[in-house]
Scaffold this motif. Sequence first.
Motif, PDB file in Angstrom:
ATOM      1  N   GLY A 207     -73.803   0.565  43.349  1.00 48.64           N
ATOM      2  CA  GLY A 207     -75.148   1.050  43.625  1.00 48.64           C
ATOM      3  C   GLY A 207     -76.019  -0.011  44.258  1.00 48.64           C
ATOM      4  N   ALA A 208     -77.343   0.185  44.135  1.00 45.97           N
ATOM      5  CA  ALA A 208     -78.302  -0.666  44.835  1.00 45.97           C
ATOM      6  C   ALA A 208     -78.198  -2.121  44.421  1.00 45.97           C
ATOM      7  CB  ALA A 208     -79.716  -0.138  44.589  1.00 45.97           C
ATOM      8  N   SER A 209     -77.937  -2.394  43.145  1.00 44.30           N
ATOM      9  CA  SER A 209     -77.816  -3.778  42.694  1.00 44.30           C
ATOM     10  C   SER A 209     -76.529  -4.422  43.207  1.00 44.30           C
ATOM     11  CB  SER A 209     -77.867  -3.857  41.171  1.00 44.30           C
ATOM     12  OG  SER A 209     -79.079  -3.353  40.668  1.00 44.30           O
ATOM     13  N   ALA A 210     -75.431  -3.690  43.113  1.00 47.00           N
ATOM     14  CA  ALA A 210     -74.133  -4.250  43.493  1.00 47.00           C
ATOM     15  C   ALA A 210     -74.090  -4.653  44.955  1.00 47.00           C
ATOM     16  CB  ALA A 210     -73.021  -3.256  43.190  1.00 47.00           C
ATOM     17  N   ILE A 211     -74.685  -3.867  45.834  1.00 48.48           N
ATOM     18  CA  ILE A 211     -74.591  -4.232  47.249  1.00 48.48           C
ATOM     19  C   ILE A 211     -75.407  -5.484  47.554  1.00 48.48           C
ATOM     20  CG2 ILE A 211     -74.200  -1.825  47.886  1.00 48.48           C
ATOM     21  CD1 ILE A 211     -76.982  -2.064  49.336  1.00 48.48           C
ATOM     22  N   GLN A 212     -76.297  -5.857  46.631  1.00 45.08           N
ATOM     23  CA  GLN A 212     -77.045  -7.102  46.823  1.00 45.08           C
ATOM     24  C   GLN A 212     -76.311  -8.303  46.238  1.00 45.08           C
ATOM     25  OE1 GLN A 212     -81.038  -6.484  45.320  1.00 45.08           O
ATOM     26  NE2 GLN A 212     -81.660  -5.351  47.144  1.00 45.08           N
ATOM     27  N   PHE A 213     -75.645  -8.142  45.081  1.00 40.84           N
ATOM     28  CA  PHE A 213     -75.012  -9.329  44.486  1.00 40.84           C
ATOM     29  C   PHE A 213     -73.553  -9.537  44.899  1.00 40.84           C
ATOM     30  CE2 PHE A 213     -74.383  -6.349  40.755  1.00 40.84           C
ATOM     31  CZ  PHE A 213     -73.005  -6.405  40.667  1.00 40.84           C
ATOM     32  N   VAL A 214     -72.876  -8.507  45.393  1.00 41.09           N
ATOM     33  CA  VAL A 214     -71.481  -8.683  45.796  1.00 41.09           C
ATOM     34  C   VAL A 214     -71.335  -9.711  46.919  1.00 41.09           C
ATOM     35  CG1 VAL A 214     -69.554  -7.517  46.990  1.00 41.09           C
ATOM     36  CG2 VAL A 214     -70.554  -6.508  44.927  1.00 41.09           C
ATOM     37  N   PRO A 215     -72.192  -9.719  47.961  1.00 42.24           N
ATOM     38  CA  PRO A 215     -72.053 -10.779  48.971  1.00 42.24           C
ATOM     39  C   PRO A 215     -72.159 -12.182  48.377  1.00 42.24           C
ATOM     40  CG  PRO A 215     -73.431  -9.016  49.822  1.00 42.24           C
ATOM     41  CD  PRO A 215     -73.198  -8.709  48.375  1.00 42.24           C
ATOM     42  N   HIS A 216     -73.007 -12.363  47.371  1.00 49.85           N
ATOM     43  CA  HIS A 216     -73.096 -13.666  46.705  1.00 49.85           C
ATOM     44  C   HIS A 216     -71.794 -13.981  45.974  1.00 49.85           C
ATOM     45  CE1 HIS A 216     -74.633 -16.946  44.197  1.00 49.85           C
ATOM     46  NE2 HIS A 216     -74.052 -16.329  43.186  1.00 49.85           N
ATOM     47  N   LEU A 217     -71.252 -12.989  45.272  1.00 57.23           N
ATOM     48  CA  LEU A 217     -69.996 -13.214  44.559  1.00 57.23           C
ATOM     49  C   LEU A 217     -68.883 -13.587  45.533  1.00 57.23           C
ATOM     50  CD1 LEU A 217     -69.938 -10.315  41.937  1.00 57.23           C
ATOM     51  CD2 LEU A 217     -70.428 -12.732  41.519  1.00 57.23           C
ATOM     52  N   GLN A 218     -68.858 -12.926  46.684  1.00 57.43           N
ATOM     53  CA  GLN A 218     -67.816 -13.219  47.670  1.00 57.43           C
ATOM     54  C   GLN A 218     -67.859 -14.691  48.079  1.00 57.43           C
ATOM     55  OE1 GLN A 218     -68.419 -13.676  51.430  1.00 57.43           O
ATOM     56  NE2 GLN A 218     -66.314 -14.424  51.262  1.00 57.43           N
ATOM     57  N   ARG A 219     -69.053 -15.252  48.157  1.00 51.71           N
ATOM     58  CA  ARG A 219     -69.197 -16.643  48.587  1.00 51.71           C
ATOM     59  C   ARG A 219     -68.938 -17.635  47.467  1.00 51.71           C
ATOM     60  NH1 ARG A 219     -73.709 -14.178  51.141  1.00 51.71           N
ATOM     61  NH2 ARG A 219     -75.100 -14.935  49.482  1.00 51.71           N
ATOM     62  N   THR A 220     -69.040 -17.201  46.210  1.00 54.26           N
ATOM     63  CA  THR A 220     -68.978 -18.159  45.099  1.00 54.26           C
ATOM     64  C   THR A 220     -67.785 -17.970  44.182  1.00 54.26           C
ATOM     65  OG1 THR A 220     -70.415 -16.726  43.764  1.00 54.26           O
ATOM     66  CG2 THR A 220     -71.489 -18.441  45.068  1.00 54.26           C
ATOM     67  N   ALA A 221     -67.235 -16.785  44.067  1.00 53.48           N
ATOM     68  CA  ALA A 221     -66.138 -16.542  43.127  1.00 53.48           C
ATOM     69  C   ALA A 221     -64.780 -16.741  43.792  1.00 53.48           C
ATOM     70  CB  ALA A 221     -66.237 -15.134  42.556  1.00 53.48           C
ATOM     71  N   ARG A 222     -63.791 -17.034  42.957  1.00 56.06           N
ATOM     72  CA  ARG A 222     -62.427 -17.200  43.462  1.00 56.06           C
ATOM     73  C   ARG A 222     -61.900 -15.888  44.045  1.00 56.06           C
ATOM     74  NH1 ARG A 222     -57.462 -17.958  39.226  1.00 56.06           N
ATOM     75  NH2 ARG A 222     -55.754 -17.327  40.609  1.00 56.06           N
ATOM     76  N   GLN A 223     -62.073 -14.794  43.313  1.00 55.46           N
ATOM     77  CA  GLN A 223     -61.597 -13.481  43.738  1.00 55.46           C
ATOM     78  C   GLN A 223     -62.565 -12.426  43.216  1.00 55.46           C
ATOM     79  OE1 GLN A 223     -58.879 -12.658  45.631  1.00 55.46           O
ATOM     80  NE2 GLN A 223     -59.438 -10.488  45.534  1.00 55.46           N
ATOM     81  N   VAL A 224     -62.828 -11.420  44.041  1.00 47.81           N
ATOM     82  CA  VAL A 224     -63.716 -10.324  43.642  1.00 47.81           C
ATOM     83  C   VAL A 224     -62.984  -9.010  43.857  1.00 47.81           C
ATOM     84  CG1 VAL A 224     -65.930  -9.164  44.021  1.00 47.81           C
ATOM     85  CG2 VAL A 224     -65.756 -11.654  44.312  1.00 47.81           C
TER      86      VAL A 224
END
Length: 541
Positions: A207-224
Motif C-alpha cells: 500500500g501507500a506506506s510500502a511503496i515509500q519504504f521499499v526503495p529505502h530497503l532496496q538500498r540498505t538491506a541485503r535482500q528484500v
Amino acid sequence: MADSPCADSAQQGTREVPQAHGAVQGDAVRGRHVSVVIVGAGFSGLGTAIRLLREGYRDVLILERADEVGGAWRDNTYPGCACDVPSRLYSFSFAPNPMWSRRFAPSAEIEQYLRRCVDEYNLMPSLRLGCELQRAAWDPERQRWDLRTSEGPLTAGLLVLAQGPLSEPTVPSLPGLDGFTGEEFHSARWRHDLDLSTKRVGVIGTGASAIQFVPHLQRTARQVTVFQRTPPWIAPRRDRPIPQWQRRLFQLAPPVQRLSRGWEYAAREATLPALLGNRTMAAFGRREALAHLGRQVADPELRAKLTPDYALGCKRVLLSDDYYPALGRPNVDVVTDPITRIGSDAVFTAPASAARDGEADARHPVDVLIYGTGFRVTDATYSQHVIGADGRSLDEVWQGSPQAHLGTTVAGFPNLFLMAGPNTGVGHTSLIYMIESQIDYLLSCLRLMRSRGLAAVEVRAEVQRVFNAELQKRMAPTVWAAGGCVGWYQDRTGRITSIWPEPTWRFRRRLRTFDPRQYELTVERDAPPALAPVGPGRTDS
C-alpha cells in the motif's frame, strides 16, 4: 433530504464547575468537568481546539495517549515517509505554512508544523499528553459524558473523537506467525535501531506506506522479498523542491499563497469525475499509469505481476517515481503467490491453484518481517468503548458498518462529534478540507446551543438513515463500488463507508450551518448553558 421540525424536551442539565486553567498535568484531570473534551492531538484534534479557542471557548481539554502531538505524522517515521497530497493543501487554511521544502512534504516537516501550531495558538494549557481515554458513557440524567481515562475520571459536556483513521495499525493474522524468531514490526512502528544491511527482509503489503519504504530497503538491506497480494495503481509523483524565492514570496504575500492553494484545490477536484464514473477521464488516468509502469519496468514478467486487474481508483491511486525501479533491482523479489504460513525463519507460499500441501510450498528465507498492511479504518477499537444513551456501544450500534449523519454525529449518542468520521475520506485531495468543514459544523452547533440554552443535541435516527441511504445510492456508479476490488474503503459488510462520493465543496456546503430541525434538542433547565464561552466570542470564517 427530507426535514421536519422536532419537538424540544426539557431535562435536568449539568452545572459547570469553574476550573483554573494552565498546564493540564497529573491530578488536574481527575474529577474535573470540562465543557469540551477532544480525543486525539493530530490534525483533527488540534484544528478543533484552535478554532474553539479562537471562537472564545476556554474550557477545552485535549486528551492524547502519546507523549507528543502529531498523530499519524508522529507515529509514522519510516524511511521515505511523506504526504501524497501537495503541501499547499496539507495545512490548515487558517494557519498556512509558506516554508514547505518540497511539493510533497516529508513527515518530519508535517509533524514540526503541528508542533508550531501548538505553540503559536497556545494549546499547551489545554493539552493532556500521556492520557488515554479508556471509556466514555453518556449519562442521560445529568446530560453529560462520563469519561474514564488513564489519569482518572472526568466529565464532559461535549465529546469530540478526533483519533483519525490512521491511528491503529493492522497486523495480518497468518498461520505460524507466533513462531517466527526474527524481528517483526509494522511500518507505523519502525525499528530504527535495527541494522538491515545484513538482513533478508520480507515485506507484507504493497500500500501507500510500502511503496515509500521499499526503495529505502532496496538500498540498505541485503535482500528484500515483497509479498504482493494485489498490485496498486501507481502514477508519477513528480516531487520537487520548492525554490527559496517561492517560499519567500508566500511568506511576504499571503494572498499569493492563498491563490496558489486555491489553484491546487481546483486542480485536484477536477480529477474527481474519473472516480465518480466518467469513463473517458478514467481511461486517460489508466493510460498514464500503464505508461508509467511501462517506462520504469522493462522485464515483461515483472511488469505483468505489477499490472492491476481492477479499475483505476478502486483502491487509492499511489504516487511514486522510485518504487518500480526498486523492484527491478537484483536484491529484490516480488512474490505474488498467496502466503500459506510463516515459519521460524521463512515465509511459505503456494500457487492459488495448488493443493495446500506443506511440502509443495515455496520457502522464502527472511530475518525481518515488515508489515505495510495499513490501518483499522472501518473497525477502530475506540467504537467498543463509547457508550450511548441506551447503553450500547458504537461498535454494537454499527455492527461492522460505521454510519453517521454527515460523517459527524450519530443517533443515540448525544453531544458526540466525530472528526474524519464515516464517509468523510477522500481519494483525490486533502482530508484537512473535510475536517475543517466538520469543525465549522461543530462551531455552528455550539452557537445554537449557547443561544437556546441547550444541554444536548442528538441527530434524529430517521435523518441519519435517509442521509446514509442517499449516500449509498450516490456511491453505486463510482469506481469504489463498481471497480471490482476489495480494499479499506469497504467495511466488513461490503458497504463503502470510508469515502465521500461527491465533490468536497458539496460536503462543505452541507456542513456550513447546523440545522436544528434534524436534531432532538434538550433544554438546560436549572443551570446556565454549560457550553457558553468564557470571555468575548469570535467568529472565524
